[in-house]
Design a protein around this motif. Structure first.
Motif, PDB file in Angstrom:
ATOM      1  N   TRP A 179       0.840  -1.209   0.000  1.00  0.00           N
ATOM      2  CA  TRP A 179       0.000   0.000   0.000  1.00  0.00           C
ATOM      3  C   TRP A 179       0.869   1.251   0.000  1.00  0.00           C
ATOM      4  N   TRP A 180       1.904   1.235   0.836  1.00  0.00           N
ATOM      5  CA  TRP A 180       2.777   2.400   0.939  1.00  0.00           C
ATOM      6  C   TRP A 180       3.492   2.671  -0.379  1.00  0.00           C
ATOM      7  N   ARG A 181       4.002   1.607  -1.002  1.00  0.00           N
ATOM      8  CA  ARG A 181       4.736   1.792  -2.253  1.00  0.00           C
ATOM      9  C   ARG A 181       3.837   2.351  -3.362  1.00  0.00           C
ATOM     10  N   ALA A 182       2.536   2.048  -3.299  1.00  0.00           N
ATOM     11  CA  ALA A 182       1.611   2.484  -4.342  1.00  0.00           C
ATOM     12  C   ALA A 182       1.096   3.902  -4.124  1.00  0.00           C
ATOM     13  N   LEU A 183       1.404   4.517  -2.989  1.00  0.00           N
ATOM     14  CA  LEU A 183       0.918   5.871  -2.723  1.00  0.00           C
ATOM     15  C   LEU A 183       1.600   6.878  -3.650  1.00  0.00           C
ATOM     16  N   PRO A 184       0.895   7.956  -3.970  1.00  0.00           N
ATOM     17  CA  PRO A 184       1.554   9.038  -4.719  1.00  0.00           C
ATOM     18  C   PRO A 184       2.639   9.679  -3.865  1.00  0.00           C
ATOM     19  N   ALA A 185       3.466  10.484  -4.492  1.00  0.00           N
ATOM     20  CA  ALA A 185       4.611  11.064  -3.798  1.00  0.00           C
ATOM     21  C   ALA A 185       4.197  11.962  -2.637  1.00  0.00           C
ATOM     22  N   GLN A 186       3.023  12.547  -2.716  1.00  0.00           N
ATOM     23  CA  GLN A 186       2.566  13.439  -1.663  1.00  0.00           C
ATOM     24  C   GLN A 186       1.179  13.019  -1.204  1.00  0.00           C
ATOM     25  N   GLY A 187       0.921  13.143   0.096  1.00  0.00           N
ATOM     26  CA  GLY A 187      -0.403  12.936   0.639  1.00  0.00           C
ATOM     27  C   GLY A 187      -0.756  11.483   0.886  1.00  0.00           C
ATOM     28  N   VAL A 188      -1.872  11.311   1.595  1.00  0.00           N
ATOM     29  CA  VAL A 188      -2.431   9.999   1.887  1.00  0.00           C
ATOM     30  C   VAL A 188      -3.941  10.077   1.660  1.00  0.00           C
ATOM     31  N   PRO A 189      -4.612   8.946   1.386  1.00  0.00           N
ATOM     32  CA  PRO A 189      -6.037   8.988   1.024  1.00  0.00           C
ATOM     33  C   PRO A 189      -6.974   9.080   2.219  1.00  0.00           C
ATOM     34  N   VAL A 190      -6.594   9.803   3.241  1.00  0.00           N
ATOM     35  CA  VAL A 190      -7.477  10.040   4.386  1.00  0.00           C
ATOM     36  C   VAL A 190      -7.318  11.494   4.820  1.00  0.00           C
ATOM     37  N   GLY A 191      -8.392  12.054   5.326  1.00  0.00           N
ATOM     38  CA  GLY A 191      -8.357  13.435   5.772  1.00  0.00           C
ATOM     39  C   GLY A 191      -8.027  13.548   7.243  1.00  0.00           C
ATOM     40  N   MET A 208       4.878   2.840   9.608  1.00  0.00           N
ATOM     41  CA  MET A 208       3.640   3.362   9.034  1.00  0.00           C
ATOM     42  C   MET A 208       3.216   4.663   9.723  1.00  0.00           C
ATOM     43  N   VAL A 209       3.343   4.725  11.038  1.00  0.00           N
ATOM     44  CA  VAL A 209       2.993   5.954  11.766  1.00  0.00           C
ATOM     45  C   VAL A 209       3.885   7.098  11.312  1.00  0.00           C
ATOM     46  N   LEU A 210       5.191   6.864  11.262  1.00  0.00           N
ATOM     47  CA  LEU A 210       6.113   7.920  10.842  1.00  0.00           C
ATOM     48  C   LEU A 210       5.837   8.344   9.406  1.00  0.00           C
ATOM     49  N   GLY A 211       5.540   7.366   8.547  1.00  0.00           N
ATOM     50  CA  GLY A 211       5.256   7.686   7.156  1.00  0.00           C
ATOM     51  C   GLY A 211       3.999   8.510   6.991  1.00  0.00           C
ATOM     52  N   LEU A 212       2.949   8.176   7.730  1.00  0.00           N
ATOM     53  CA  LEU A 212       1.708   8.951   7.655  1.00  0.00           C
ATOM     54  C   LEU A 212       1.952  10.399   8.060  1.00  0.00           C
ATOM     55  N   ARG A 213       2.719  10.590   9.124  1.00  0.00           N
ATOM     56  CA  ARG A 213       3.001  11.955   9.558  1.00  0.00           C
ATOM     57  C   ARG A 213       3.858  12.689   8.534  1.00  0.00           C
ATOM     58  N   GLU A 214       4.816  12.009   7.956  1.00  0.00           N
ATOM     59  CA  GLU A 214       5.667  12.640   6.961  1.00  0.00           C
ATOM     60  C   GLU A 214       4.851  13.080   5.750  1.00  0.00           C
ATOM     61  N   ARG A 215       3.849  12.289   5.383  1.00  0.00           N
ATOM     62  CA  ARG A 215       3.006  12.627   4.227  1.00  0.00           C
ATOM     63  C   ARG A 215       1.952  13.689   4.556  1.00  0.00           C
TER      64      ARG A 215
END
Length: 437
Positions: A179-191, A208-215
């Motif tokens: 899932w992470w690899r398929a994400l666009p370079a910016q943002g995540v699909p949740v508000g 995953m937590v660190l990645g969500l915050r980074e995005r």
């Protein structure tokens, strides 16, 4: 002459660090051998496991850089490579560097190695006429089988995945790295007004937590695991004094049960730095594990495995501090399930609660028992009689056939420490030496 007519001297099955270490050990010690490397499906294989192909610098190793080398005879080779090839990164001993740098190192180590790589899942392995027949398929389901033969096979299958969650809803992510690899370079699909559930609190959950915050996700993240705790942080700890180490060894020599072993560790950890106590066990862990009766080993896995992992597999201290400082992040004890209607349910001592979340990331970690179920290669090899399941149900026994060897996580149960880089690089060398004249 076809591949079947000319067997390879060695086939290495598995595309992660264990496979890399075995390829390198074989090439260094048997330079005349023809090597076949079955690396698995191409996309993840070229990243040397998802965790080492991640594109975030926040996803970091949980082991200091100088202890992550692949060469058993020069175990600081990763550190030396970084200092030589990337002096601009300013790496110093004791640092916890990005995982993707380790993936770059694996790729660099293989650039000049003479090995035939094949991609696609291994479908079957059979011993025919004094050689192993290996049938592989392409990444596409139903692709044609590609046969190879080899005189020797090293199975380096890596950490097994868990069983999928039955009735999982569409917002349940069974493979968070894919899932992470398929994400666009910016943002995540949740508000930011929504909640993300992370199931499990191990190192993948941390990433995953660190990645969500980074995005840029600033909403609530609920992390739920049975223990409700993160791994401990690394911190400086001087080795135990020789007299203390001798007393610890003597006390453990007298311990015959899981309860007695844990009692000894608690006693010494109360009087000495606990990190030094745990570190002192590293060289002897497998021997002491083998000295326990099977019922006592089961008790360790049932009652102490989670606690051991939190103390043994620590994280970088600044990563731990970042998690603690995140006010929108909660870590809760409990077990997550999905009911027959596809609702995500948290169960703890107070009962069951249906969770309303926009996204659920399944980070429960490796499924050692699940590896022997379903349609994994390991499960098929057990069903075909090529391998024998370990009585603990967590892996397999080392094969009796001298032309077949295991390296890494599949040996869990037979060994207790078997998946960290120091164990992988030494097992790789031991396997190749066993086949040397």
């Amino acid at each position: 002459m076809t591949a079947i007519d000319a067997p390879y001297d060695l086939a290495v099955i598995g595309g992660g660090p264990a496979g890399v270490a075995t390829v390198l050990a074989a090439r260094a010690r048997q330079p005349h051998w023809r090597l076949l490397w079955c690396r698995g499906p191409e996309a993840p294989a070229r990243a040397f496991l998802p965790a080492y192909g991640a594109n975030s610098l926040l996803h970091r190793l949980n082991v200091p850089v100088e202890r992550m080398g692949l060469d058993a005879e020069a175990p600081v080779d990763f550190f030396d490579w970084l200092r030589q090839e990337h002096p601009d990164r300013g790496v110093e001993p004791g640092q916890f560097v990005p995982r993707r740098w380790f993936g770059e190192f694996l790729q660099a180590r293989l650039e000049d190695v003479d090995v035939t790589s094949c991609f696609g899942a291994v479908r079957s392995l059979r011993n025919e006429a004094c050689a192993w027949r290996i049938d592989t398929g392409h990444d596409r389901p139903g692709g044609p089988a590609v046969p190879h033969t080899a005189l020797r096979v090293a199975l380096c299958l890596g950490m097994p995945t868990g069983l999928p969650m039955a009735h999982a809803p569409t917002h349940w992510i069974a493979d968070p790295w894919a899932w992470w690899r398929a994400l666009p370079a910016q943002g995540v699909p949740v508000g930011d007004a929504e909640t993300v559930l992370v199931v499990g609190s191990g190192l993948t959950a941390v990433d995953m937590v660190l990645g969500l915050r980074e995005r840029g996700f600033r909403g609530r993240i609920r992390v739920v695991s049975p223990g409700g705790r993160w791994s401990q942080a690394h911190a400086p700890a001087a080795p135990l004094a020789p007299a203390v180490r001798e007393a610890l060894d003597e006390a453990l020599d007298e311990a015959a049960t899981a309860r007695q072993v844990l009692g000894v560790l608690r006693e010494f950890a109360a009087r000495h730095p606990w990190r030094a106590v745990i570190d002192a066990l590293r060289a002897d862990t497998n021997a002491r594990w083998a000295g326990l009766a099977p019922d006592e080993q089961r008790r360790v896995l049932r009652h102490a495995f989670g606690v051991w992992n939190r103390h043994r597999h620590r994280m970088a201290p600044d990563v731990c501090a970042a998690l603690d400082a995140d006010t929108a992040l909660s870590l809760e004890p409990g077990r997550i399930g999905v009911d027959s209607e596809g609702r995500i349910v948290k169960r703890d001592r107070s009962g069951g609660t249906v969770l309303d979340v926009a996204l659920a990331l399944d980070c429960r970690g490796p499924g050692f028992r699940a590896a022997l179920a379903g349609d994994s290669l390991l499960a098929r090899l057990v069903r075909d009689g090529v391998l024998e399941a370990h009585p603990l149900g967590t892996g397999v026994r080392s094969p009796a056939d001298p032309s077949l060897a295991l390296v890494g996580a599949a040996r869990f149960g037979e060994r207790f420490e078997t998946s960290a880089v120091p164990e992988l690089r030494q097992q790789a060398v031991d396997v190749v030496r066993r086949w040397m004249p």
